[in-house]
Scaffold this motif. Structure first.
Motif, PDB file in Angstrom:
ATOM      1  N   UNK A 161       0.830  -1.210   0.000  1.00  0.00           N
ATOM      2  CA  UNK A 161       0.000   0.000   0.000  1.00  0.00           C
ATOM      3  C   UNK A 161       0.864   1.259   0.000  1.00  0.00           C
ATOM      4  N   UNK A 162       1.912   1.268   0.821  1.00  0.00           N
ATOM      5  CA  UNK A 162       2.795   2.435   0.854  1.00  0.00           C
ATOM      6  C   UNK A 162       3.400   2.675  -0.514  1.00  0.00           C
ATOM      7  N   UNK A 163       3.854   1.600  -1.109  1.00  0.00           N
ATOM      8  CA  UNK A 163       4.526   1.722  -2.383  1.00  0.00           C
ATOM      9  C   UNK A 163       3.576   2.246  -3.457  1.00  0.00           C
ATOM     10  N   UNK A 164       2.393   1.644  -3.507  1.00  0.00           N
ATOM     11  CA  UNK A 164       1.414   2.098  -4.495  1.00  0.00           C
ATOM     12  C   UNK A 164       1.031   3.550  -4.222  1.00  0.00           C
ATOM     13  N   UNK A 165       0.849   3.883  -2.950  1.00  0.00           N
ATOM     14  CA  UNK A 165       0.451   5.247  -2.601  1.00  0.00           C
ATOM     15  C   UNK A 165       1.525   6.231  -3.023  1.00  0.00           C
ATOM     16  N   UNK A 166       2.783   5.883  -2.797  1.00  0.00           N
ATOM     17  CA  UNK A 166       3.858   6.790  -3.184  1.00  0.00           C
ATOM     18  C   UNK A 166       3.894   6.981  -4.687  1.00  0.00           C
ATOM     19  N   UNK A 167       3.772   5.867  -5.405  1.00  0.00           N
ATOM     20  CA  UNK A 167       3.861   5.988  -6.857  1.00  0.00           C
ATOM     21  C   UNK A 167       2.673   6.752  -7.418  1.00  0.00           C
ATOM     22  N   UNK A 168       1.490   6.485  -6.885  1.00  0.00           N
ATOM     23  CA  UNK A 168       0.325   7.227  -7.348  1.00  0.00           C
ATOM     24  C   UNK A 168       0.473   8.704  -7.025  1.00  0.00           C
ATOM     25  N   UNK A 169       0.981   9.008  -5.843  1.00  0.00           N
ATOM     26  CA  UNK A 169       1.152  10.411  -5.463  1.00  0.00           C
ATOM     27  C   UNK A 169       2.093  11.098  -6.436  1.00  0.00           C
ATOM     28  N   UNK A 170       3.199  10.444  -6.758  1.00  0.00           N
ATOM     29  CA  UNK A 170       4.139  11.059  -7.701  1.00  0.00           C
ATOM     30  C   UNK A 170       3.486  11.278  -9.058  1.00  0.00           C
ATOM     31  N   UNK A 171       2.718  10.289  -9.485  1.00  0.00           N
ATOM     32  CA  UNK A 171       2.032  10.367 -10.769  1.00  0.00           C
ATOM     33  C   UNK A 171       1.098  11.590 -10.810  1.00  0.00           C
ATOM     34  N   UNK A 172       0.298  11.750  -9.774  1.00  0.00           N
ATOM     35  CA  UNK A 172      -0.645  12.875  -9.768  1.00  0.00           C
ATOM     36  C   UNK A 172       0.065  14.193  -9.439  1.00  0.00           C
ATOM     37  N   UNK A 173       1.123  14.120  -8.667  1.00  0.00           N
ATOM     38  CA  UNK A 173       1.928  15.331  -8.466  1.00  0.00           C
ATOM     39  C   UNK A 173       2.396  15.867  -9.813  1.00  0.00           C
ATOM     40  N   UNK A 174       2.858  14.961 -10.663  1.00  0.00           N
ATOM     41  CA  UNK A 174       3.311  15.369 -11.989  1.00  0.00           C
ATOM     42  C   UNK A 174       2.161  15.972 -12.795  1.00  0.00           C
ATOM     43  N   UNK A 175       1.025  15.242 -12.770  1.00  0.00           N
ATOM     44  CA  UNK A 175      -0.108  15.688 -13.584  1.00  0.00           C
ATOM     45  C   UNK A 175      -0.603  17.062 -13.148  1.00  0.00           C
ATOM     46  N   UNK A 176      -0.519  17.340 -11.849  1.00  0.00           N
ATOM     47  CA  UNK A 176      -1.087  18.578 -11.317  1.00  0.00           C
ATOM     48  C   UNK A 176      -0.064  19.708 -11.224  1.00  0.00           C
ATOM     49  N   UNK A 177       1.170  19.408 -11.571  1.00  0.00           N
ATOM     50  CA  UNK A 177       2.209  20.425 -11.457  1.00  0.00           C
ATOM     51  C   UNK A 177       1.855  21.715 -12.217  1.00  0.00           C
ATOM     52  N   UNK A 178       1.257  21.609 -13.401  1.00  0.00           N
ATOM     53  CA  UNK A 178       0.907  22.839 -14.130  1.00  0.00           C
ATOM     54  C   UNK A 178       0.056  23.821 -13.327  1.00  0.00           C
ATOM     55  N   UNK A 179      -0.761  23.339 -12.392  1.00  0.00           N
ATOM     56  CA  UNK A 179      -1.558  24.267 -11.583  1.00  0.00           C
ATOM     57  C   UNK A 179      -0.947  24.473 -10.199  1.00  0.00           C
ATOM     58  N   UNK A 180       0.237  23.937  -9.968  1.00  0.00           N
ATOM     59  CA  UNK A 180       0.930  24.201  -8.710  1.00  0.00           C
ATOM     60  C   UNK A 180       0.316  23.527  -7.502  1.00  0.00           C
ATOM     61  N   UNK A 181      -0.251  22.348  -7.716  1.00  0.00           N
ATOM     62  CA  UNK A 181      -0.812  21.607  -6.585  1.00  0.00           C
ATOM     63  C   UNK A 181      -0.172  20.226  -6.515  1.00  0.00           C
ATOM     64  N   UNK A 182      -0.046  19.707  -5.320  1.00  0.00           N
ATOM     65  CA  UNK A 182       0.317  18.308  -5.162  1.00  0.00           C
ATOM     66  C   UNK A 182      -0.963  17.483  -5.114  1.00  0.00           C
ATOM     67  N   UNK A 183      -0.791  16.173  -5.220  1.00  0.00           N
ATOM     68  CA  UNK A 183      -1.969  15.316  -5.170  1.00  0.00           C
ATOM     69  C   UNK A 183      -2.712  15.497  -3.846  1.00  0.00           C
ATOM     70  N   UNK A 184      -1.964  15.601  -2.775  1.00  0.00           N
ATOM     71  CA  UNK A 184      -2.587  15.778  -1.472  1.00  0.00           C
ATOM     72  C   UNK A 184      -3.336  17.090  -1.359  1.00  0.00           C
TER      73      UNK A 184
END
Lengths: 148, 148
Positions: free
Chosen positions: A24-47
DNA sequence: ACTTTTTAGATTGATATCAACATGAATTAG
DNA sequence: CTAATTCATGTTGATATCAATCTAAAAAGT
């Protein structure tokens, strides 16, 4: 290598391969990075996106309710709000009906940013089902692994 | 409330209920807390347990391999090692065959602590299957939710 | 051999996470 | 109507997390 060592390594391998917490930790970290990347254009992290999103409701939300919705500690929420408040995306005020409580509201800027972020979330999220495999007994673990 | 607001709230609800990233974060946080509690008697967090466990191998491990195994950033691993090194559970030395690299080894104390921790992990982990439900299409999300 | 590129990690700075403790407000016991 | 308790949150300190940047060592290109 002694027999004892081999047993220890075997145990370790079993833990590493089966531990749902690690998966779960591993998947959560990877998903977070994935969405962090996707949301970077608007300056937000996944959280931060999840937090803004959870604040977008008709009535201002209390801290306890939001913390529990996001599954995080109340003190973590307090900390997570600070950058958003600094950026003027969220406003926090004392609950007039219970002065121990705080009420959080999205500002218009927060609303606007959330609106801009949502399509980014949607396109990224649409990619995920392709990562998942068929379902059966150990499928949760396989899924968490597939997302890793 | 305007029609636009209703649409916005509807979207928010959809994001909140379907986002796999949020579900994963939430499940990961709750699982971490659960195992943090279980491992408290031996003074380890869930993450530290996973790390010690991944270092328990016949040959000393390099940082890149371990970071990738745990799905975390190399710099996070560097940071995570420090408390363990301070406590004398892990030893880090320069790889003689490639002096850029570091090799991590469990010390005897680290081995012993891991051995003490594993049964705690096992009893806690044995409780998890009971939280999971049947499997089908949306089962990953349901499972992450069930773990929350 | 010499320069360029790649690779392995470390450092810094920002945020996230939680436990332990502290504060102040509402509620309840007496 | 006060005193104890409970409740909602904040503060502090330790660790976790990653991006950006840095250094040093190895590998590759010329």
């Amino acid at each position: 290598m002694s027999k004892t060592d081999e047993t220890a390594f075997e145990t370790t391998r079993r833990v590493r391969d089966t531990c749902l917490c690690l998966h779960a930790q591993r998947a959560a970290r990877k998903l977070a990075r994935r969405f962090d990347d996707a949301l970077r254009p608007v300056g937000l992290t996944s959280g931060q996106f999840s937090l803004l999103n959870s604040l977008n409701r008709p009535e201002p939300a209390g801290m306890g309710a939001v913390a529990s919705l996001l599954g995080l500690d109340r003190t973590t929420l307090t900390a997570a709000l600070k950058p958003l408040e600094r950026r003027g995306l969220v406003q926090i005020c004392v609950d007039p009906r219970d002065r121990r409580g705080r009420l959080m509201t999205l500002t218009p800027a927060g609303q606007a940013l959330l609106t801009a972020a949502t399509p980014l979330w949607a396109s990224e999220h649409a990619l995920l089902p392709g990562l998942l495999v068929e379902r059966e007994v150990d499928s949760l673990r396989r899924d968490l692994l597939a997302l890793s």
